[in-house]
Design an enzyme around this catalytic site. Structure first.
Site, PDB file in Angstrom:
ATOM      1  CG  HIS A  32     -54.873 -15.955  15.047  1.00 11.82           C
ATOM      2  ND1 HIS A  32     -55.475 -14.796  14.626  1.00 11.82           N
ATOM      3  CD2 HIS A  32     -54.454 -15.731  16.324  1.00 11.82           C
ATOM      4  CE1 HIS A  32     -55.402 -13.911  15.599  1.00 11.82           C
ATOM      5  NE2 HIS A  32     -54.803 -14.456  16.639  1.00 11.82           N
TER       6      HIS A  32
ATOM      7  CG  ASP B 149     -51.271 -19.167  22.944  1.00  9.39           C
ATOM      8  OD1 ASP B 149     -50.670 -18.435  23.738  1.00  9.39           O
ATOM      9  OD2 ASP B 149     -52.438 -18.969  22.569  1.00  9.39           O
TER      10      ASP B 149
HETATM   11  N1  CMC Z   1     -56.735 -27.989  14.783  1.00 10.13           N
HETATM   12  C1  CMC Z   1     -57.480 -28.641  13.873  1.00 10.13           C
HETATM   13  N2  CMC Z   1     -58.409 -28.041  13.099  1.00 10.13           N
HETATM   14  C2  CMC Z   1     -58.585 -26.728  13.280  1.00 10.13           C
HETATM   15  C3  CMC Z   1     -57.849 -25.968  14.207  1.00 10.13           C
HETATM   16  C4  CMC Z   1     -56.880 -26.647  14.973  1.00 10.13           C
HETATM   17  N3  CMC Z   1     -56.158 -25.988  15.875  1.00 10.13           N
HETATM   18  N4  CMC Z   1     -58.246 -24.677  14.159  1.00 10.13           N
HETATM   19  C5  CMC Z   1     -59.207 -24.618  13.235  1.00 10.13           C
HETATM   20  N5  CMC Z   1     -59.414 -25.856  12.688  1.00 10.13           N
HETATM   21  C6  CMC Z   1     -60.325 -26.203  11.580  1.00 10.13           C
HETATM   22  C7  CMC Z   1     -61.758 -26.273  12.044  1.00 10.13           C
HETATM   23  O1  CMC Z   1     -62.128 -27.551  12.493  1.00 10.13           O
HETATM   24  C8  CMC Z   1     -62.470 -25.854  10.782  1.00 10.13           C
HETATM   25  O2  CMC Z   1     -62.499 -26.965   9.898  1.00 10.13           O
HETATM   26  P1  CMC Z   1     -63.745 -27.200   8.895  1.00 10.13           P
HETATM   27  O3  CMC Z   1     -63.739 -26.038   7.965  1.00 10.13           O
HETATM   28  O4  CMC Z   1     -63.473 -28.515   8.245  1.00 10.13           O
HETATM   29  O5  CMC Z   1     -64.976 -27.226   9.774  1.00 10.13           O
HETATM   30  C9  CMC Z   1     -61.553 -24.803  10.159  1.00 10.13           C
HETATM   31  O6  CMC Z   1     -60.249 -25.148  10.624  1.00 10.13           O
HETATM   32  C10 CMC Z   1     -61.881 -23.381  10.564  1.00 10.13           C
HETATM   33  O7  CMC Z   1     -61.974 -23.365  11.981  1.00 10.13           O
HETATM   34  P2  CMC Z   1     -62.765 -22.263  12.812  1.00 10.13           P
HETATM   35  O8  CMC Z   1     -63.166 -22.870  14.111  1.00 10.13           O
HETATM   36  O9  CMC Z   1     -63.851 -21.676  11.969  1.00 10.13           O
HETATM   37  O10 CMC Z   1     -61.648 -21.170  13.019  1.00 10.13           O
HETATM   38  P3  CMC Z   1     -61.751 -19.971  14.020  1.00 10.13           P
HETATM   39  O11 CMC Z   1     -61.173 -18.805  13.333  1.00 10.13           O
HETATM   40  O12 CMC Z   1     -63.145 -19.837  14.535  1.00 10.13           O
HETATM   41  O13 CMC Z   1     -60.869 -20.436  15.256  1.00 10.13           O
HETATM   42  C11 CMC Z   1     -59.141 -20.682  16.789  1.00 10.13           C
HETATM   43  C12 CMC Z   1     -59.681 -19.877  15.609  1.00 10.13           C
HETATM   44  C13 CMC Z   1     -57.848 -20.048  17.265  1.00 10.13           C
HETATM   45  C14 CMC Z   1     -60.167 -20.633  17.966  1.00 10.13           C
HETATM   46  C15 CMC Z   1     -58.925 -22.152  16.336  1.00 10.13           C
HETATM   47  O14 CMC Z   1     -58.000 -22.173  15.265  1.00 10.13           O
HETATM   48  C16 CMC Z   1     -58.502 -23.041  17.479  1.00 10.13           C
HETATM   49  O15 CMC Z   1     -59.350 -23.561  18.199  1.00 10.13           O
HETATM   50  N6  CMC Z   1     -57.162 -23.230  17.659  1.00 10.13           N
HETATM   51  C17 CMC Z   1     -56.654 -24.008  18.762  1.00 10.13           C
HETATM   52  C18 CMC Z   1     -56.653 -23.164  20.038  1.00 10.13           C
HETATM   53  C19 CMC Z   1     -55.569 -22.099  20.006  1.00 10.13           C
HETATM   54  O16 CMC Z   1     -54.423 -22.334  19.650  1.00 10.13           O
HETATM   55  N7  CMC Z   1     -55.959 -20.883  20.459  1.00 10.13           N
HETATM   56  C20 CMC Z   1     -55.017 -19.736  20.548  1.00 10.13           C
HETATM   57  C21 CMC Z   1     -55.377 -18.650  19.578  1.00 10.13           C
HETATM   58  S1  CMC Z   1     -54.105 -17.423  19.372  1.00 10.13           S
HETATM   59  C22 CMC Z   1     -53.942 -16.656  20.890  1.00 10.13           C
HETATM   60  C23 CMC Z   1     -55.200 -16.018  21.361  1.00 10.13           C
HETATM   61  O17 CMC Z   1     -55.818 -15.220  20.633  1.00 10.13           O
HETATM   62  O18 CMC Z   1     -55.558 -16.235  22.498  1.00 10.13           O
END
Ligand code: CMC
Length: 347
Positions: A224, A281
């Site tokens: 998140h 989720d």
């Molecule tokens: N699985 C594996 N690695 C992950 C995940 C995951 N679910 N989420 C983040 N990472 C890693 C990412 O690859 C990165 O690694 P590195 O530093 O080595 O490059 C690090 O963690 C930081 O990731 P980020 O993309 O900068 O994180 P973010 O804050 O931009 O993304 C997120 C947040 C929710 C989009 C992401 O965690 C994600 O894609 N999660 C899976 C989809 C999900 O469950 N979405 C629902 C969110 S909650 C409800 C809502 O708001 O709708």
């Protein structure tokens, strides 16, 4: 949900009288114009209900075009009540359309969750009994999704609204933004992921994929932007999930799989160091499955809950003394200045 909606839209928990009046008012807005119902007939039976929802919510702006003077608090409030009243109806009609079933009109004697279950599952051919625990579970899900500061879809509603666009068009923009798997679509993606994993022995392979730098796969329902610990909504959802499954006497192997996946991920350095925990989720899909709600409706239900927050945020923004159009700046990082080549001289 009435308390929650009143709190978001009017700023306070309602007194008993305010609650009764508020419920009466919202319920009075549940019906949609009969002409709008014809829109549903134009969609293919295999249309995704989110595709239908984004269209029909946007179409409400053609029915409630008012005079655009939303500086008047009464007009903002009316737009808000209409939105809260009609979202569940449109969502349930999207489901009925996708399933080729006749639409079921809303009932004034039911609360939001009961009415939604009724409009989705009732059929003219047989009686439909509402299960109080199932309805309560849906109500909790709607409340947990109602508002969550500046997530992508809420910011989208605000950006659209900053140009003083019609509020229903703004909410439709929010629905579009919510749809993607990185946001509201994650609940659908979690279930697909769990089904693909299938058995506990295949969890390590899935975790390895999520950690791989060369594989774009992510663990759905994990991580998140704001929470760097367990999303508090996920904990409530997990508890609700257990309660519901116990009540319905359902033994869903996907719940065991999800709990094991959570355990494996939370003891893995990759997830620990990046502070990746289950989000709202992760368990909601298993609740929906137990409620008999098909996967393509998960994000639609998220939209019904979140629409209260979207419209509350729109009301707050439209009521501001000074309104400025949202206009993020962009840093250009492309090629430097290039000579213009007339079309006739281009290859
Ligand atoms: N699985 C594996 N690695 C992950 C995940 C995951 N679910 N989420 C983040 N990472 C890693 C990412 O690859 C990165 O690694 P590195 O530093 O080595 O490059 C690090 O963690 C930081 O990731 P980020 O993309 O900068 O994180 P973010 O804050 O931009 O993304 C997120 C947040 C929710 C989009 C992401 O965690 C994600 O894609 N999660 C899976 C989809 C999900 O469950 N979405 C629902 C969110 S909650 C409800 C809502 O708001 O709708």
């Amino acid at each position: 949900m009435a308390d929650c909606a009143h709190l978001l839209l009017r700023g306070t928990l309602p007194t008993r009288k305010q609650r009764r009046d508020f419920q009466r008012e919202v319920r009075g807005h549940r019906l949609v114009h009969e002409h709008l119902i014809r829109f549903f007939q134009g969609f293919n039976h295999d249309a995704h209900p989110m595709a239908i929802l984004v269209s029909v919510v946007g179409a409400l702006s053609a029915f409630y075009n008012d005079d655009h003077d939303y500086r008047d608090p009464a007009k903002r409030d009316l737009a808000g009540m209409r939105c809260v009243g009609k979202m569940a109806t449109l969502a349930a009609y999207s489901y009925k359309t996708a399933h080729g079933q006749p639409i079921v009109y809303p009932r004034d004697d039911l609360n939001l969750a009961q009415n939604f279950m009724y409009m989705m599952f009732a059929l003219p051919t047989r009686p439909y009994d509402l299960d109080p625990v199932a309805c309560r579970c849906l109500e909790v899900i709607l409340m947990l999704h109602a508002d969550h500061e500046q997530n992508a879809s809420t910011s989208t509603v605000r950006i659209a609204g900053s140009s003083q666009a019609n509020p229903f068009a703004c909410v439709a923009a929010g629905v579009a933004s919510l749809w993607g798997p990185a946001h509201g679509g994650a609940n659908e993606a979690v279930l697909a992921m769990l089904e693909e994993i299938g058995t506990v022995d295949r969890i390590p392979k899935c975790v390895a994929r999520a950690k791989s730098k060369t594989d774009p796969f992510r663990l759905m329902g994990f991580g998140h932007r704001v929470y760097k610990q367990m999303d508090p909504r996920a904990r409530l959802m997990r508890d609700m999930c257990h309660k519901l499954l116990d009540h319905l006497k359902i033994k869903d192997p996907l719940l065991d799989l999800a709990m094991e996946l959570e355990k494996v991920a939370l003891s893995d350095d990759y997830f620990i160091s990046r502070k990746l925990y289950p989000n709202v989720d992760f368990y909601s899909g298993i609740c929906f499955r137990a409620l008999g709600i098909p996967r393509e409706m998960f994000t639609v239900i998220f939209a019904v809950g979140r629409s209260v927050g979207w419209i509350a945020q729109w009301i707050e923004m439209a009521g501001e003394e000074v309104s400025r159009i949202s206009r993020p700046r962009q840093m250009y990082e492309g090629a430097p200045e290039r000579p213009f080549v007339p079309l006739s001289e281009r290859r």
